[in-house]
Design a protein around this motif. Structure first.
Motif, mmCIF file in Angstrom:
data_model
loop_
_atom_site.group_PDB
_atom_site.id
_atom_site.type_symbol
_atom_site.label_atom_id
_atom_site.label_comp_id
_atom_site.label_asym_id
_atom_site.label_seq_id
_atom_site.Cartn_x
_atom_site.Cartn_y
_atom_site.Cartn_z
ATOM 1 N N LEU A 45 0.820 -1.213 0.000
ATOM 2 C CA LEU A 45 0.000 0.000 0.000
ATOM 3 C C LEU A 45 0.858 1.269 0.000
ATOM 4 C CD1 LEU A 45 -2.779 -1.181 2.482
ATOM 5 C CD2 LEU A 45 -3.129 -0.548 0.093
ATOM 6 N N LEU A 46 1.847 1.303 0.897
ATOM 7 C CA LEU A 46 2.710 2.480 0.958
ATOM 8 C C LEU A 46 3.564 2.603 -0.303
ATOM 9 C CD1 LEU A 46 3.782 2.345 4.722
ATOM 10 C CD2 LEU A 46 2.052 3.811 3.650
ATOM 11 N N GLY A 47 3.938 1.450 -0.874
ATOM 12 C CA GLY A 47 4.677 1.456 -2.138
ATOM 13 C C GLY A 47 3.813 2.001 -3.271
ATOM 14 N N GLY A 48 2.520 1.653 -3.245
ATOM 15 C CA GLY A 48 1.590 2.173 -4.247
ATOM 16 C C GLY A 48 1.454 3.680 -4.145
ATOM 17 N N ALA A 49 1.356 4.178 -2.913
ATOM 18 C CA ALA A 49 1.269 5.634 -2.706
ATOM 19 C C ALA A 49 2.548 6.326 -3.184
ATOM 20 C CB ALA A 49 1.027 5.928 -1.225
ATOM 21 N N LEU A 50 3.690 5.684 -2.945
ATOM 22 C CA LEU A 50 4.971 6.246 -3.382
ATOM 23 C C LEU A 50 5.049 6.285 -4.905
ATOM 24 C CD1 LEU A 50 7.781 7.304 -2.614
ATOM 25 C CD2 LEU A 50 8.580 4.919 -2.582
ATOM 26 N N CYS A 51 4.540 5.239 -5.569
ATOM 27 C CA CYS A 51 4.535 5.207 -7.036
ATOM 28 C C CYS A 51 3.698 6.344 -7.606
ATOM 29 C CB CYS A 51 3.985 3.868 -7.537
ATOM 30 S SG CYS A 51 5.137 2.497 -7.352
ATOM 31 N N LEU A 52 2.548 6.603 -6.982
ATOM 32 C CA LEU A 52 1.701 7.715 -7.429
ATOM 33 C C LEU A 52 2.434 9.047 -7.287
ATOM 34 C CD1 LEU A 52 -1.819 6.765 -5.978
ATOM 35 C CD2 LEU A 52 -1.075 6.671 -8.359
ATOM 36 N N LEU A 53 3.210 9.163 -6.207
ATOM 37 C CA LEU A 53 3.974 10.392 -5.969
ATOM 38 C C LEU A 53 5.094 10.552 -6.992
ATOM 39 C CD1 LEU A 53 4.442 12.849 -4.142
ATOM 40 C CD2 LEU A 53 5.890 11.407 -2.699
ATOM 41 N N ILE A 54 5.746 9.443 -7.344
ATOM 42 C CA ILE A 54 6.836 9.479 -8.332
ATOM 43 C C ILE A 54 6.293 9.837 -9.713
ATOM 44 C CG2 ILE A 54 8.531 8.052 -9.566
ATOM 45 C CD1 ILE A 54 8.911 6.512 -6.902
ATOM 46 N N ILE A 55 5.148 9.249 -10.075
ATOM 47 C CA ILE A 55 4.546 9.498 -11.388
ATOM 48 C C ILE A 55 4.081 10.951 -11.516
ATOM 49 C CG2 ILE A 55 2.577 8.927 -12.881
ATOM 50 C CD1 ILE A 55 2.788 6.043 -11.718
ATOM 51 N N ARG A 56 3.514 11.448 -10.428
ATOM 52 C CA ARG A 56 2.992 12.829 -10.465
ATOM 53 C C ARG A 56 3.362 13.533 -9.159
ATOM 54 N NH1 ARG A 56 -3.395 14.188 -11.508
ATOM 55 N NH2 ARG A 56 -3.304 16.388 -11.019
ATOM 56 N N PRO A 57 4.586 14.034 -9.051
ATOM 57 C CA PRO A 57 5.072 14.610 -7.792
ATOM 58 C C PRO A 57 4.222 15.760 -7.244
ATOM 59 C CG PRO A 57 6.876 14.309 -9.348
ATOM 60 C CD PRO A 57 5.600 14.081 -10.101
ATOM 61 N N ARG A 58 3.583 16.508 -8.134
ATOM 62 C CA ARG A 58 2.840 17.686 -7.692
ATOM 63 C C ARG A 58 1.472 17.349 -7.102
ATOM 64 N NH1 ARG A 58 3.939 22.529 -7.907
ATOM 65 N NH2 ARG A 58 1.731 23.088 -7.932
ATOM 66 N N PHE A 59 1.096 16.072 -7.123
ATOM 67 C CA PHE A 59 -0.259 15.765 -6.658
ATOM 68 C C PHE A 59 -0.464 16.105 -5.182
ATOM 69 C CE2 PHE A 59 0.682 11.616 -4.675
ATOM 70 C CZ PHE A 59 -0.368 11.477 -3.774
ATOM 71 N N LEU A 60 0.621 16.095 -4.410
ATOM 72 C CA LEU A 60 0.515 16.458 -2.988
ATOM 73 C C LEU A 60 0.073 17.909 -2.816
ATOM 74 C CD1 LEU A 60 3.602 14.764 -1.279
ATOM 75 C CD2 LEU A 60 1.190 14.192 -0.961
ATOM 76 N N PHE A 61 0.485 18.754 -3.758
ATOM 77 C CA PHE A 61 0.130 20.173 -3.677
ATOM 78 C C PHE A 61 -1.245 20.468 -4.287
ATOM 79 C CE2 PHE A 61 4.760 19.788 -3.983
ATOM 80 C CZ PHE A 61 5.144 20.432 -2.811
#
Length: 199
Positions: A45-61
């Motif tokens: 699960l945490l790896g999946g969240a990390l992959c989403l962050l790597i693919i689209r780094p700005r999604f957190l903002f």
């Protein structure tokens, strides 16, 4: 892009992912020999969240209050479902577990009926009755009454959590104010945190 073209590309994408899903089973089996189920689940699960962050780094903002609220609510149901299922499968046979988990499909219209007064069709009513009878056959002993062990009860609760997850995920993702990418990211991260707390 018209609907037929989109459907074709969606189908091809799903078809391409199928071998990856199938190949993951031997890997998961191997990893379960060196990791506990909860550790493996939390890493996934945490790896999946990390992959989403790597693919689209700005999604957190880009996360809005709507994304955050929806992601946390659905993530709680997702994390609870995966945790309960992991607990249940330890002491329940695969056949029983699969049948009990499949009841989540029929819980969805019941939840919608309970909270939103949505109509349940005759076919769905018949399916619910047949499934309920099947569940009774699995769990009722003529001499001792209902015999629902801890594992089966956990899977039944997991099915209920999956049903609530499906209903609320559909509700939030259909809201035009919600960014589905951000919703998914918060959702997976929340579920991962819940599983981590149980390891």
């Amino acid at each position: 892009m018209d609907r037929s073209e989109f459907t074709s590309k969606y189908f091809i994408g799903m078809l391409a992912l199928t071998p990856i899903g199938g190949a993951s089973f031997p890997l998961v089996k191997y990893l379960l020999e060196i990791l506990s189920p909860f550790h493996l689940l939390s890493y996934r699960l945490l790896g999946g969240a990390l992959c989403l962050l790597i693919i689209r780094p700005r999604f957190l903002f880009d996360i809005s209050s709507f994304d955050l609220r929806g992601g946390v609510v659905t993530g709680i149901f997702l994390g609870s479902a995966m945790s309960l299922l992991t607990i249940g499968l330890v002491s329940t046979g695969g056949g029983h577990g699969a049948f009990i988990l499949s009841t989540q499909v029929l819980m969805i219209p019941l939840i919608k009926r309970l909270f939103w007064r949505e109509h349940i069709t005759l076919v769905m009513k018949c399916a619910i009755i047949v499934t309920f009878v099947g569940l009774l056959v699995l769990t009722v002993d003529i001499d001792q009454g209902i015999e629902l062990n801890w594992g089966e009860a956990s899977i039944l609760l997991a099915a209920l959590s999956v049903a609530f997850f499906a209903v609320f995920n559909s509700l939030f993702s259909s809201d035009p104010r919600v960014n589905t990418y951000c919703l998914g990211g918060v959702q997976i991260l929340t579920a991962g945190i819940i599983v981590c707390l149980l390891t």
